[in-house]
Motif scaffolding. Structure first.
Motif, PDB file in Angstrom:
ATOM      1  N   GLY A 140       1.735  -5.637   3.297  1.00 27.15           N
ATOM      2  CA  GLY A 140       1.959  -5.721   1.907  1.00 27.15           C
ATOM      3  C   GLY A 140       1.817  -4.316   1.227  1.00 27.15           C
ATOM      4  O   GLY A 140       2.395  -4.133   0.230  1.00 27.15           O
ATOM      5  N   PHE A 141       1.047  -3.578   1.897  1.00 32.27           N
ATOM      6  CA  PHE A 141       0.743  -2.150   1.524  1.00 32.27           C
ATOM      7  C   PHE A 141       1.167  -0.973   2.718  1.00 32.27           C
ATOM      8  O   PHE A 141       1.283  -1.563   3.750  1.00 32.27           O
ATOM      9  N   ASP A 142       1.053   0.298   2.271  1.00 35.20           N
ATOM     10  CA  ASP A 142       1.286   1.030   3.085  1.00 35.20           C
ATOM     11  C   ASP A 142       0.358   1.163   4.195  1.00 35.20           C
ATOM     12  O   ASP A 142       0.593   2.082   5.092  1.00 35.20           O
ATOM     13  N   SER A 158      -6.436   8.363  -4.724  1.00 37.18           N
ATOM     14  CA  SER A 158      -5.103   7.822  -5.601  1.00 37.18           C
ATOM     15  C   SER A 158      -4.810   6.566  -4.833  1.00 37.18           C
ATOM     16  O   SER A 158      -4.069   5.932  -5.472  1.00 37.18           O
ATOM     17  N   ASN A 177       0.702  -0.404 -11.086  1.00 35.14           N
ATOM     18  CA  ASN A 177      -0.458   0.880 -10.927  1.00 35.14           C
ATOM     19  C   ASN A 177      -1.284   0.908 -11.903  1.00 35.14           C
ATOM     20  O   ASN A 177      -1.005   1.043 -13.142  1.00 35.14           O
ATOM     21  N   ASN A 209      -4.205  -0.385  -6.982  1.00 33.09           N
ATOM     22  CA  ASN A 209      -2.601  -0.957  -6.662  1.00 33.09           C
ATOM     23  C   ASN A 209      -2.812  -2.323  -6.926  1.00 33.09           C
ATOM     24  O   ASN A 209      -3.396  -3.155  -6.123  1.00 33.09           O
ATOM     25  N   ARG A 217       3.170  -6.582  -9.532  1.00 28.60           N
ATOM     26  CA  ARG A 217       2.657  -5.459  -9.136  1.00 28.60           C
ATOM     27  C   ARG A 217       2.701  -4.265  -9.978  1.00 28.60           C
ATOM     28  O   ARG A 217       3.762  -4.221 -10.500  1.00 28.60           O
TER      29      ARG A 217
HETATM   30  C1  LIG Z   1       1.155  -0.055  -4.184  1.00 25.54           C
HETATM   31  O1  LIG Z   1       1.858  -0.574  -2.888  1.00 25.54           O
HETATM   32  C2  LIG Z   1       3.064  -0.581  -2.925  1.00 25.54           C
HETATM   33  C3  LIG Z   1       3.725  -1.195  -1.702  1.00 25.54           C
HETATM   34  O2  LIG Z   1       2.982  -0.674  -0.511  1.00 25.54           O
HETATM   35  C4  LIG Z   1       3.714   0.840  -3.044  1.00 25.54           C
HETATM   36  O3  LIG Z   1       5.172   0.820  -2.802  1.00 25.54           O
HETATM   37  C5  LIG Z   1       3.104   1.847  -4.328  1.00 25.54           C
HETATM   38  O4  LIG Z   1       3.348   3.034  -4.075  1.00 25.54           O
HETATM   39  C6  LIG Z   1       1.689   1.542  -4.080  1.00 25.54           C
HETATM   40  N1  LIG Z   1       1.060   2.381  -5.178  1.00 25.54           N
HETATM   41  C7  LIG Z   1       0.242   3.333  -5.335  1.00 25.54           C
HETATM   42  C8  LIG Z   1      -0.371   3.867  -6.415  1.00 25.54           C
HETATM   43  O5  LIG Z   1      -0.200   3.719  -4.222  1.00 25.54           O
END
Ligand SMILES: *[C@@H]1O[C@H](CO)[C@@H](O)[C@H](O)[C@H]1NC(C)=O
Ligand SMILES: *[C@@H]1O[C@H](CO)[C@@H](O)[C@H](O)[C@H]1NC(C)=O
Ligand SMILES: *[C@@H]1O[C@H](CO)[C@@H](O)[C@H](O)[C@H]1NC(C)=O
Ligand SMILES: *[C@@H]1O[C@H](CO)[C@@H](O)[C@H](O)[C@H]1NC(C)=O
Ligand SMILES: *[C@@H]1O[C@H](CO)[C@@H](O)[C@H](O)[C@H]1NC(C)=O
Ligand SMILES: *[C@@H]1O[C@H](CO)[C@@H](O)[C@H](O)[C@H]1NC(C)=O
Ligand SMILES: *[C@@H]1O[C@H](CO)[C@@H](O)[C@H](O)[C@H]1NC(C)=O
Ligand SMILES: [Zn+2]
Length: 383
Positions: A128-130, A182, A241, A254, A239
């Motif tokens: 779901g996230f990086d 961040s 920020n 996030n 979703r």
């Molecule tokens: C929050 O997660 C999404 C999905 O991985 C990503 O695209 C986005 O950049 C993330 N936001 C931040 C602030 O890292």
């Protein structure tokens, strides 16, 4: 005569379908520039560490000791469902290690600002996230029986309460190290509403809430499946920020806010609203921050409006102004769907009646002449 009524009903149905499809209109561009951040009164929530006092009653004062609180990516926000941008590429969220068993114990405590459950870092968000994110704690925001106390709002409507499950990026050693980075934090948020039944999963926490009524009090509870505190459907979410909703308001979160909601009984919500104290005498309630300005931020949605089966387009699910009263039943979409259904049934009835009339007429005529018989099978097939 019957034919006329039939036609009128058809036209009416057409109107209903139109109205409902226009109510489920698509998103607009245009940045949010409204001043939706009305001040709300309140008391305590989370200060941990810092030791610099702050409270919910005067939220504008937060910026005095915590400069991040006046930033341009603050949370919570109002989620305008018409402006949320559908992003089909948002990856689904997968949780692991949430299904704790009762051989483990969890600490529940009253930190003076909220009711917090400390979570083991073996609970993780794996997709779901990086990065992978590890759980640190979950906590709640609530109001009073008169004032709904969710932090986020949907189309300017508060829900009775909100759960936040806080995770930190596994590339950092712990929550406190990650909090100011961040890419440090991921929070999963869910709205809590009143339903008819007791929520047995929430009862794991609420059954012992009186043990932590005084500030700083803590207790241990057996592990349980924490997944069950979240909504059933994790696929539909917003979703954006944002930030911590409490000082120091770091803009490092996030956010994921689920579209599906959680229901607890009225009695359970009352336990959350009425039990905890902050300091010696103050009731710990209304621990929610007012919605913050977007300053051009976008809110993404993993989903589109519910697959619209004629008429049941853009229903507002739940979301009432007050936390008393059951989650209000009917949305605009629902009403339209019912109206459409009723009209359809009525039309069918009239049509059937009409056919019967014709049938009688014909059968009295066709005793002798058979020319009209041709019509009969076609009409019968319809009814
Ligand atoms: C929050 O997660 C999404 C999905 O991985 C990503 O695209 C986005 O950049 C993330 N936001 C931040 C602030 O890292
Ligand atoms: C909205 O906020 C701006 C500054 O952010 C201010 O100048 C303006 O007066 C506010 N409008 C209302 C209606 O509060
Ligand atoms: C800022 O923090 C100090 C203590 O460090 C406190 O006395 C003061 O009340 C705080 N100011 C505000 C506006 O909350
Ligand atoms: C968090 O990690 C940092 C860096 O490893 C360490 O210095 C700090 O003591 C840790 N804090 C807690 C609360 O464990
Ligand atoms: C959040 O911030 C990240 C990093 O700056 C950016 O890539 C992403 O597009 C932002 N997400 C949204 C929904 O604005
Ligand atoms: C869920 O999504 C529907 C459709 O967009 C919307 O009408 C409803 O307000 C949403 N509810 C929440 C809690 O997000
Ligand atoms: C919700 O509450 C606000 C103020 O608290 C009020 O202005 C608004 O009319 C209410 N809406 C409904 C639908 O009751
Ligand atoms: Zn929170």
């Amino acid at each position: 005569m019957m034919l006329k009524i039939f036609l009128i009903l058809l036209v009416l149905q057409g109107l209903v379908v139109n109205a409902s499809s226009s109510s489920s209109s698509s998103e607009e561009e245009e940045d949010d520039d409204d001043n939706g951040s009305s001040e709300k009164e309140s008391k305590g929530h989370h200060s941990k560490g810092h030791g610099v006092p702050w409270g919910y009653k005067d939220q504008t004062a937060w910026t005095f000791n915590f400069t991040h609180c006046s930033g341009k990516s603050q949370s919570p926000i109002d989620i305008d469902t018409r402006k949320a941008i559908h992003d089909p590429k948002l990856p689904p969220i997968t949780l692991e290690g949430y299904d704790l068993t009762d051989d483990s114990a969890l600490t529940l405590w009253n930190n003076g600002h909220t009711l917090e459950l400390i979570l083991p870092s073996t609970m993780r968000i794996v997709t779901g996230f990086d990065h992978e994110f590890r759980a640190a704690q979950l906590h709640f925001h609530w109001g009073t029986p008169e004032v709904p106390g969710s932090e986020h709002t949907i189309d300017n409507v508060h829900f009775p309460a909100e759960i936040h499950v806080v995770h930190y990026n596994s590339k950092y050693a712990n929550m406190s190290e990650a909090a100011s980075k961040s890419d440090g934090l991921v929070v999963l948020g869910g709205f809590i509403q009143i339903g008819l039944h007791e929520n047995e999963n929430y009862e794991k926490i609420l059954a012992v809430i009186t043990d932590v009524s005084s500030e700083e009090a803590n207790t241990e509870i057996p592990g349980f499946n924490v997944r069950h505190l979240l909504p059933n459907n994790l696929e539909r979410f917003y979703r954006y920020n944002g930030s911590l909703t409490t000082p120091p308001c770091y803009q490092t979160v996030n956010w994921t806010i689920f579209n599906d909601t959680i229901t607890v009984s009225r009695k359970q919500l009352k336990a959350l609203e009425n039990t905890l104290k902050a300091g010696q005498t103050e009731h710990l309630n209304k621990n929610f921050r007012a919605p913050q300005l977007l300053y051009g931020r976008q809110v993404l949605a993993s989903f589109q409006n519910p697959p619209s089966i004629i008429g049941s387009g853009n229903g507002r699910i739940g979301g009432s102004n007050t936390s008393s009263g059951l989650s209000e039943g009917l949305s605009r979409g629902d009403v339209l769907a019912i109206a459409f259904g009723a009209l359809f049934a009525l039309t069918l009835l009239c049509f059937t009646f009409y056919i019967c009339q014709q049938h009688k007429k014909y059968s009295s005529i066709t005793k002798d002449s058979r020319q009209n018989v041709i019509y009969k099978p076609a009409m019968k097939a319809e009814a």
